[in-house]
Write a protein that holds these residues in place. Structure first.
Motif, short mmCIF file in Angstrom:
data_model
loop_
_atom_site.label_atom_id
_atom_site.label_comp_id
_atom_site.label_asym_id
_atom_site.label_seq_id
_atom_site.Cartn_x
_atom_site.Cartn_y
_atom_site.Cartn_z
N MET A 117 0.84 -1.21 0.00
CA MET A 117 0.00 0.00 0.00
C MET A 117 0.87 1.26 0.00
SD MET A 117 -3.31 -0.39 -0.01
CE MET A 117 -4.11 0.89 0.93
N ALA A 118 1.96 1.19 0.75
CA ALA A 118 2.87 2.35 0.80
C ALA A 118 3.48 2.58 -0.58
CB ALA A 118 3.96 2.10 1.84
N LYS A 119 3.88 1.48 -1.24
CA LYS A 119 4.45 1.61 -2.60
C LYS A 119 3.39 2.14 -3.56
CE LYS A 119 7.19 -1.68 -4.25
NZ LYS A 119 7.60 -3.08 -4.56
N LEU A 120 2.17 1.66 -3.39
CA LEU A 120 1.09 2.07 -4.28
C LEU A 120 0.82 3.58 -4.15
CD1 LEU A 120 -2.08 0.18 -5.03
CD2 LEU A 120 -2.38 2.47 -4.19
N VAL A 121 0.81 4.06 -2.92
CA VAL A 121 0.56 5.50 -2.71
C VAL A 121 1.64 6.32 -3.41
CG1 VAL A 121 0.55 7.31 -0.93
CG2 VAL A 121 -0.73 5.20 -0.56
N VAL A 122 2.90 5.86 -3.28
CA VAL A 122 4.00 6.58 -3.94
C VAL A 122 3.84 6.50 -5.46
CG1 VAL A 122 6.50 6.63 -4.30
CG2 VAL A 122 5.58 6.19 -2.03
N GLY A 123 3.64 5.29 -5.97
CA GLY A 123 3.58 5.08 -7.43
C GLY A 123 2.42 5.83 -8.07
N VAL A 124 1.21 5.66 -7.51
CA VAL A 124 0.04 6.31 -8.09
C VAL A 124 0.11 7.82 -7.85
CG1 VAL A 124 -2.48 6.44 -8.04
CG2 VAL A 124 -1.34 4.22 -7.91
N GLY A 125 0.63 8.20 -6.69
CA GLY A 125 0.77 9.64 -6.40
C GLY A 125 1.68 10.32 -7.42
N LEU A 126 2.77 9.64 -7.77
CA LEU A 126 3.69 10.22 -8.76
C LEU A 126 3.04 10.36 -10.14
CD1 LEU A 126 7.14 8.57 -7.99
CD2 LEU A 126 6.59 10.99 -7.89
N THR A 127 2.29 9.34 -10.54
CA THR A 127 1.63 9.42 -11.86
C THR A 127 0.62 10.58 -11.87
OG1 THR A 127 -0.08 7.85 -11.20
CG2 THR A 127 1.80 6.93 -12.36
N ALA A 128 -0.13 10.69 -10.78
CA ALA A 128 -1.14 11.77 -10.72
C ALA A 128 -0.46 13.13 -10.74
CB ALA A 128 -1.98 11.60 -9.46
N LEU A 129 0.66 13.22 -10.03
CA LEU A 129 1.38 14.51 -9.96
C LEU A 129 1.95 14.90 -11.32
CD1 LEU A 129 2.16 16.56 -7.74
CD2 LEU A 129 4.36 15.40 -7.57
N LEU A 130 2.55 13.93 -12.00
CA LEU A 130 3.13 14.24 -13.32
C LEU A 130 2.02 14.61 -14.32
CD1 LEU A 130 5.68 14.41 -15.08
CD2 LEU A 130 5.32 12.03 -15.71
N ALA A 131 0.88 13.89 -14.23
CA ALA A 131 -0.23 14.21 -15.13
C ALA A 131 -0.72 15.64 -14.91
CB ALA A 131 -1.38 13.22 -14.90
N LEU A 132 -0.70 16.06 -13.64
CA LEU A 132 -1.15 17.42 -13.31
C LEU A 132 -0.14 18.46 -13.81
CD1 LEU A 132 -3.30 19.09 -11.74
CD2 LEU A 132 -1.82 18.89 -9.74
N ILE A 133 1.12 18.20 -13.52
CA ILE A 133 2.16 19.18 -13.87
C ILE A 133 2.37 19.26 -15.38
CG2 ILE A 133 4.64 19.68 -13.68
CD1 ILE A 133 4.52 18.39 -10.86
N ALA A 134 2.50 18.10 -16.03
CA ALA A 134 2.88 18.08 -17.44
C ALA A 134 1.69 18.26 -18.39
CB ALA A 134 3.61 16.78 -17.76
N TYR A 135 0.49 17.80 -17.97
CA TYR A 135 -0.64 17.81 -18.93
C TYR A 135 -1.89 18.50 -18.37
CZ TYR A 135 2.38 14.31 -21.02
OH TYR A 135 3.46 13.67 -21.56
#
Lengths: 254, 267
Positions: free
Chosen positions: B116-134
């Protein structure tokens, strides 16, 4: 004395090989028992059935009153196991490894116990070492510390001192005797070092072809088969003479 | 499976043991950092390109980015649980664990907790990049995101239990499934497109997957419609059935593992 472990008529077959064929075994509290036999006699399979890792085709195992497989978790809380062939977990320091297993055995705060047990075997200085950086002797000692950490009612060791130098083997024997004396733990051990067994164990169960063919004190077994020591009796029994003692027979050539 | 209640101490010990391993194997962070970011970059850029034309292309932009972010819920939960178990086989630690009082459910709970901890990091990063880049904000999906993500989480864990069962039965040779199985599930789940886009022959298979209904629900919300609870319910029932089947399969394979003495492969 109360039995800590009972196996009744255990049978295990792998395809065409009958590995264990009707083994009955009982170990009482505080007893130090050796399970001996030549390679392929069924020792490790018997131990694995006792630990619930392998299920028997028939027969049953009971540890401290808990029948396997349903009472496996409750039973294993009272058992400590280590084997010479079992590696320690990689990428962990000794302290972390022992903490993990201490907690798996239900110790809420195992650090004090870890220090005590490491000192018992004179290896307190290894606490911060990576498990992968230990020598084989040190790994064995850490494995035995892991097996005794939770003060189990039964300690099961499968060839723990294979390839150890005499100094480490002595430390293992002394430490185990101390644990059994101090904690009242029973010991069930397999080994191919007959001298070690004579020094450590008060009872020997000899397996051959998956069956128990002798169960007595080491000196009584040697005497029964007309040998001076356990090694002589081992060579005799391993040679297939278990059912018919031949006192005058010479040792088999290597 | 062993009977009785679960021990929090043992669950925590397993989660901590995997944290130690991750700390000393930073390359394993690739699964939760590099690959998710590469995926967002790839699907985000395709979406941005297709979206330039306007019309349904704009829809595709949301489908692609929303799809890949939520797909990583399935991916991260599946990969962390199955590779958590594989770590025990790689380090030949399986016998050490099997001779402790640890129950199977405690082991799975411990690795899942760590995952779950890995999932929060992994999905959090994808969401963050989607927000910043797109400029794509996945939280625009709203509260509907929570049941959909929860369903996908359970599907990921169920697939991992199936993989563990196969590895117990067939040995290390089957471990490629841990990475490969999702490549079969992904196109059939309509992660980026409605299931009607698949060849007709595959429709029944796709509709039987809970992930298909979860991603259909996501697209409905992205289209501005209200949460399609019927699809969410179908996905939830499907996920529960899948979890039940995976547990049954794993229990059966564990029985075969003990019966045939397959521990000798790892000791």
């Amino acid at each position: 004395m109360e039995p800590v472990f009972q196996a009744h008529q255990l049978v295990k077959r792998y395809r065409d090989t009958l590995a264990v064929n009707g083994v009955d075994l009982m170990v009482h509290a505080g007893e130090r028992v050796a399970l001996l036999g030549p390679n392929g006699a069924g020792k490790t399979t018997t131990l694995m059935m006792l630990l619930g890792v392998i299920s028997p085709d028939s027969g049953w195992v009971e540890v401290v009153g808990h029948r396997l497989p349903h009472g496996r978790s409750e039973a294993l809380a009272h058992v400590g196991f280590s084997a010479g062939y079992m590696p320690l977990a990689e990428r962990l320091r000794v302290r972390e490894f022992l903490r993990t297993y201490g907690e798996l055995y239900g110790l809420e705060n195992p650090f004090e116990r870890i220090e005590e047990e490491l000192e018992r075997f004179h290896i307190g200085h290894l606490s911060s070492t990576m498990c992968t950086e230990l020598s084989s002797g040190q790994r064995t000692l850490i494995g035995i510390v892991k097996a005794t950490l939770h003060r189990p009612r039964l300690i099961v060791l499968d060839e723990p001192t294979a390839s150890l130098d005499p100094d480490v083997a002595l430390r293992v024997r002394t430490g185990l005797r101390d644990v059994c004396r101090d904690e009242g733990s029973a010991l069930l051990i397999t080994s191919h070092n007959m001298l070690e067994i004579e020094r450590l164990c008060e009872r020997v169960v000899f397996l051959s072809g998956g069956r128990v063919i002798a169960d007595d004190r080491p000196d009584a077994i040697a005497k029964r088969f007309g040998r001076d020591d356990l090694e002589g009796a081992f060579l005799h029994l391993a040679g297939g003479h278990g059912q018919m003692p031949l006192p005058q027979e010479t040792d088999r050539p290597a | 499976m062993s009977s009785g209640s679960l021990s929090w101490i043992r669950v925590r010990a397993i989660a901590r043991r995997h944290t130690y391993v991750l700390k000393r194997s930073p390359h394993r962070l690739f699964d939760v950092t590099v690959w998710p970011l590469v995926d967002v970059l790839l699907f985000g850029s395709i979406g941005a390109f297709v979206g330039q034309g306007g019309g349904s292309g704009e829809k595709a932009f949301g489908y692609l980015l929303g799809g890949i972010i939520l797909w990583h819920v399935v991916y991260q939960s599946q990969i962390s649980l199955s590779t958590g178990f594989l770590e025990e086989t790689w380090s030949r630690n399986l016998l050490n664990l099997m001779v402790t009082p640890l129950k199977e459910a405690e082991y799975v709970a411990g690795v899942a907790l760590f995952g779950m901890a890995k999932l929060v990091v992994g999905v959090g990063l994808t969401a963050l990049l989607a927000l910043i880049a797109y400029a794509f904000d996945v939280t625009d999906i709203g509260w509907g995101l929570l049941p959909i993500a929860a369903i996908l989480l359970f599907v990921g864990w169920s697939i991992a239990l199936f993989v563990i069962g196969v590895v117990l039965r067939f040995g290390s040779g089957a471990e490629a499934l841990a990475w490969g199985i999702l490549f079969a599930v992904m196109p059939l789940s309509g992660v980026f497109y409605p299931v009607e886009a698949l060849p007709g022959l595959l429709h029944p298979v796709a509709l039987a997957l809970p992930t298909t209904h979860a991603f259909a629900a996501m697209r409905a919300i992205l289209d501005g419609r209200s949460i399609p609870w019927d699809r969410v319910a179908l996905a939830a029932v499907g996920a529960a059935v899948l979890a039940g089947l995976a547990l049954l399969f794993l229990t059966k394979m564990l029985g075969v593992f003990r019966k045939r003495g397959f521990i000798s492969r790892y000791a």
